[in-house]
Design a protein around this motif. Structure first.
Motif, PDB file in Angstrom:
ATOM      1  N   PRO A  73       7.283  43.335  83.709  1.00 12.71           N
ATOM      2  CA  PRO A  73       6.454  44.498  84.031  1.00 12.71           C
ATOM      3  C   PRO A  73       5.624  44.223  85.284  1.00 12.71           C
ATOM      4  N   ALA A  74       5.490  45.219  86.138  1.00 16.33           N
ATOM      5  CA  ALA A  74       4.702  45.068  87.359  1.00 16.33           C
ATOM      6  C   ALA A  74       3.217  45.184  87.048  1.00 16.33           C
ATOM      7  N   PHE A  75       2.382  44.639  87.940  1.00 16.49           N
ATOM      8  CA  PHE A  75       0.939  44.809  87.817  1.00 16.49           C
ATOM      9  C   PHE A  75       0.565  46.232  88.203  1.00 16.49           C
ATOM     10  N   GLU A  76      -0.362  46.809  87.444  1.00 13.34           N
ATOM     11  CA  GLU A  76      -0.817  48.168  87.697  1.00 13.34           C
ATOM     12  C   GLU A  76      -2.341  48.189  87.778  1.00 13.34           C
ATOM     13  N   SER A  77      -2.864  49.157  88.480  1.00 14.15           N
ATOM     14  CA  SER A  77      -4.305  49.322  88.602  1.00 14.15           C
ATOM     15  C   SER A  77      -4.944  49.393  87.224  1.00 14.15           C
ATOM     16  N   GLY A  78      -6.019  48.619  87.037  1.00 16.75           N
ATOM     17  CA  GLY A  78      -6.728  48.595  85.762  1.00 16.75           C
ATOM     18  C   GLY A  78      -6.289  47.493  84.821  1.00 16.75           C
ATOM     19  N   ASP A  79      -5.202  46.788  85.147  1.00 16.10           N
ATOM     20  CA  ASP A  79      -4.743  45.697  84.284  1.00 16.10           C
ATOM     21  C   ASP A  79      -5.797  44.600  84.187  1.00 16.10           C
ATOM     22  N   ARG A  80      -5.900  44.009  83.000  1.00 15.11           N
ATOM     23  CA  ARG A  80      -6.718  42.818  82.795  1.00 15.11           C
ATOM     24  C   ARG A  80      -5.828  41.594  83.017  1.00 15.11           C
ATOM     25  N   VAL A  81      -6.333  40.592  83.734  1.00 14.11           N
ATOM     26  CA  VAL A  81      -5.512  39.433  84.055  1.00 14.11           C
ATOM     27  C   VAL A  81      -6.272  38.129  83.832  1.00 14.11           C
ATOM     28  N   LEU A  82      -5.511  37.093  83.593  1.00 20.15           N
ATOM     29  CA  LEU A  82      -5.999  35.719  83.651  1.00 20.15           C
ATOM     30  C   LEU A  82      -5.586  35.187  85.015  1.00 20.15           C
ATOM     31  N   ALA A  83      -6.530  34.662  85.778  1.00 19.22           N
ATOM     32  CA  ALA A  83      -6.266  34.098  87.098  1.00 19.22           C
ATOM     33  C   ALA A  83      -6.294  32.575  87.013  1.00 19.22           C
ATOM     34  N   PHE A  84      -5.185  31.945  87.337  1.00 17.65           N
ATOM     35  CA  PHE A  84      -5.015  30.499  87.245  1.00 17.65           C
ATOM     36  C   PHE A  84      -4.795  29.959  88.652  1.00 17.65           C
ATOM     37  N   VAL A  85      -5.762  29.193  89.152  1.00 18.33           N
ATOM     38  CA  VAL A  85      -5.646  28.527  90.449  1.00 18.33           C
ATOM     39  C   VAL A  85      -5.454  27.044  90.174  1.00 18.33           C
ATOM     40  N   ASN A  86      -4.310  26.532  90.553  1.00 17.90           N
ATOM     41  CA  ASN A  86      -3.869  25.205  90.151  1.00 17.90           C
ATOM     42  C   ASN A  86      -3.711  24.280  91.347  1.00 17.90           C
ATOM     43  N   SER A  87      -4.235  23.067  91.237  1.00 16.56           N
ATOM     44  CA  SER A  87      -4.028  22.039  92.262  1.00 16.56           C
ATOM     45  C   SER A  87      -2.675  21.373  92.067  1.00 16.56           C
ATOM     46  N   MET A  88      -1.959  21.153  93.156  1.00 18.71           N
ATOM     47  CA  MET A  88      -0.679  20.454  93.077  1.00 18.71           C
ATOM     48  C   MET A  88      -0.858  18.938  92.953  1.00 18.71           C
ATOM     49  N   GLY A  89      -2.093  18.481  92.858  1.00 21.47           N
ATOM     50  CA  GLY A  89      -2.356  17.067  92.624  1.00 21.47           C
ATOM     51  C   GLY A  89      -3.306  16.457  93.630  1.00 21.47           C
ATOM     52  N   GLY A  90      -3.172  16.838  94.903  1.00 19.18           N
ATOM     53  CA  GLY A  90      -3.998  16.224  95.930  1.00 19.18           C
ATOM     54  C   GLY A  90      -5.086  17.110  96.483  1.00 19.18           C
ATOM     55  N   THR A  91      -5.207  18.323  95.953  1.00 18.31           N
ATOM     56  CA  THR A  91      -6.203  19.260  96.472  1.00 18.31           C
ATOM     57  C   THR A  91      -7.460  19.218  95.620  1.00 18.31           C
ATOM     58  N   PRO A  92      -8.631  18.999  96.204  1.00 23.88           N
ATOM     59  CA  PRO A  92      -9.862  18.861  95.421  1.00 23.88           C
ATOM     60  C   PRO A  92     -10.339  20.199  94.857  1.00 23.88           C
ATOM     61  N   LEU A  93     -11.174  20.108  93.835  1.00 24.17           N
ATOM     62  CA  LEU A  93     -11.678  21.292  93.157  1.00 24.17           C
ATOM     63  C   LEU A  93     -12.480  22.184  94.103  1.00 24.17           C
ATOM     64  N   SER A  94     -13.204  21.584  95.031  1.00 26.84           N
ATOM     65  CA  SER A  94     -14.002  22.386  95.966  1.00 26.84           C
ATOM     66  C   SER A  94     -13.121  23.364  96.742  1.00 26.84           C
ATOM     67  N   GLU A  95     -11.925  22.936  97.129  1.00 26.87           N
ATOM     68  CA  GLU A  95     -11.012  23.809  97.867  1.00 26.87           C
ATOM     69  C   GLU A  95     -10.395  24.858  96.950  1.00 26.87           C
ATOM     70  N   LEU A  96     -10.168  24.511  95.687  1.00 26.60           N
ATOM     71  CA  LEU A  96      -9.637  25.489  94.740  1.00 26.60           C
ATOM     72  C   LEU A  96     -10.618  26.632  94.532  1.00 26.60           C
ATOM     73  N   TYR A  97     -11.916  26.327  94.532  1.00 27.96           N
ATOM     74  CA  TYR A  97     -12.910  27.384  94.385  1.00 27.96           C
ATOM     75  C   TYR A  97     -12.958  28.290  95.618  1.00 27.96           C
ATOM     76  N   ILE A  98     -12.677  27.751  96.790  1.00 27.34           N
ATOM     77  CA  ILE A  98     -12.567  28.591  97.987  1.00 27.34           C
ATOM     78  C   ILE A  98     -11.403  29.564  97.828  1.00 27.34           C
ATOM     79  N   VAL A  99     -10.294  29.066  97.282  1.00 27.26           N
ATOM     80  CA  VAL A  99      -9.134  29.923  96.999  1.00 27.26           C
ATOM     81  C   VAL A  99      -9.501  30.980  95.961  1.00 27.26           C
ATOM     82  N   TYR A 100     -10.166  30.550  94.878  1.00 28.49           N
ATOM     83  CA  TYR A 100     -10.499  31.495  93.806  1.00 28.49           C
ATOM     84  C   TYR A 100     -11.433  32.588  94.317  1.00 28.49           C
ATOM     85  N   ARG A 101     -12.349  32.216  95.185  1.00 29.60           N
ATOM     86  CA  ARG A 101     -13.279  33.193  95.771  1.00 29.60           C
ATOM     87  C   ARG A 101     -12.507  34.320  96.436  1.00 29.60           C
ATOM     88  N   LYS A 102     -11.499  33.982  97.224  1.00 28.10           N
ATOM     89  CA  LYS A 102     -10.704  35.003  97.910  1.00 28.10           C
ATOM     90  C   LYS A 102      -9.809  35.748  96.920  1.00 28.10           C
TER      91      LYS A 102
END
Length: 357
Positions: free
Chosen positions: A271-300
């Protein structure tokens, strides 16, 4: 190559020995064949969840063994599928009489070996269902798979379905739920650098200082495009918009039917995403990326979801499905309903994920 290892041949075994020593209240480790299992196993009357795959993606899968998630995990060598005998012995160890659900990432070796394991388990009167995870929208076919790869939705399925099994869902109900998590989850990742497999001792692929790979696989498989380095906001928007605008992916899925004792095929469409959908957003490090940079990604990502009228009601941020020491990240968006939210919030206690306890 600089790594904290003793001998490249012993990386997986010594890592498992360390896990067993660190978490004796949660897990036990069986060697030869290797698998990790809950200390309480088997739990009578509970559907048992098993997953597995090549090592190098820690904490997936062994770090998710415990209350509210997996009952067992089968680790292969680095980036190499576990074998059917690992999966069969794990199933025999953890089955409590209510059946076993195998959560299988869509990589050719994993699929083939879990299929063989299901048939072997059936011959020993163990009820088994296999559900495939293929949530990576980046490419349809890759070096290790036919169809889309299984990535971030695997972790989310293990948590949500693990909670369902803990609450007494039967095998068919847990399998149907796992299938829905997969269909409602969409992922895409990128790499700033390659990873280095211990046995090889050199990077899996090369990227220039000013290059990135969009749509990379978790084993270093090629993605959609190699391009010049961009800002965190630009990369996040590229991945997030691709995920949100992904449409109408249909595939024929082959699943083991525990009741019939045979393979059945069915056609499924995301099913495609539609306006109003509730979602879980998962921002995952591939191993070498620090948490501080993941939060920059999550912010955007949060900004983009708000503009697209998607409501982020739950999130997960950190290194949960990695590719050794690769620098990069992935985004997974999972469309949620009330049932999934309740199961996500349910207590979990594993080496790598825990809340509500």
């Amino acid at each position: 190559m600089k790594k904290l290892i003793n001998n490249s041949d012993n990386v997986v075994r010594e890592s498992l020995e360390g896990m067993a020593a660190a978490h004796p209240d949660l897990i036990k480790v069986h060697f030869d064949p290797h698998f990790i299992y809950r200390v309480e196993a088997p739990i009578p009357g509970k559907v048992a969840l098993i997953s597995g795959g090549g090592s190098g993606h820690e904490p997936m899968h062994g770090g998710f063994v415990g209350l509210g998630m997996l009952d067992a995990a089968c680790p292969g060598e680095v980036f190499t599928s576990p074998t059917p005998d690992q999966m069969l012995e794990a199933a025999k160890m953890v089955t409590g009489g209510a059946g076993v659900l195998n959560i299988v990432k869509n990589y050719s070796g994993d699929v083939m070996n879990f299929e063989m394991a299901a048939e072997l388990a059936h011959s020993e009167d163990i009820l088994v269902r296999n559900i495939l995870i293929d949530d990576d929208i980046a490419v349809k076919d890759s070096l290790y798979t036919q169809g889309r790869r299984g990535v971030g939705a695997t972790v989310l399925a293990e948590k949500i379905c693990g909670a369902a099994a803990q609450q007494g869902y039967d095998l068919k109900q847990v399998a149907n739920l796992c299938r829905q998590v997969n269909l409602n989850g969409h992922s895409m990742g990128m790499a700033l650098t390659s990873c280095t497999v211990p046995a090889k001792g050199s990077p899996t692929f090369s990227l220039g200082d000013d290059e990135i790979e969009s749509g990379i696989g978790i084993h270093g498989e090629p993605g959609r495009q190699r391009m010049s380095l961009k800002s965190a906001d630009e990369i996040t928007e590229m991945l997030a918009v691709s995920i949100i605008e992904d449409r109408d992916y249909t595939r024929t899925v082959r699943e083991w039917d525990a009741d019939k004792g045979e393979w059945v095929e069915q056609e499924l469409t995301d099913p495609a995403f539609e306006s109003g959908d509730r979602v879980l957003a998962f921002v995952n490090s591939m191993g070498g990326t620090p948490l501080s940079e993941l939060y920059i990604v999550y912010r955007k990502l949060a900004e983009i979801c708000e503009k697209k009228k998607l409501q982020i009601v739950r999130n997960l941020i950190g290194p949960y499905i990695t590719s050794l020491d690769m620098q990069g990240f992935s985004i997974t968006l999972l469309k949620l309903d009330d049932e999934m939210i309740q199961l996500w919030d349910a207590p979990v206690k594993t080496p790598a994920l825990r809340w509500g306890i």
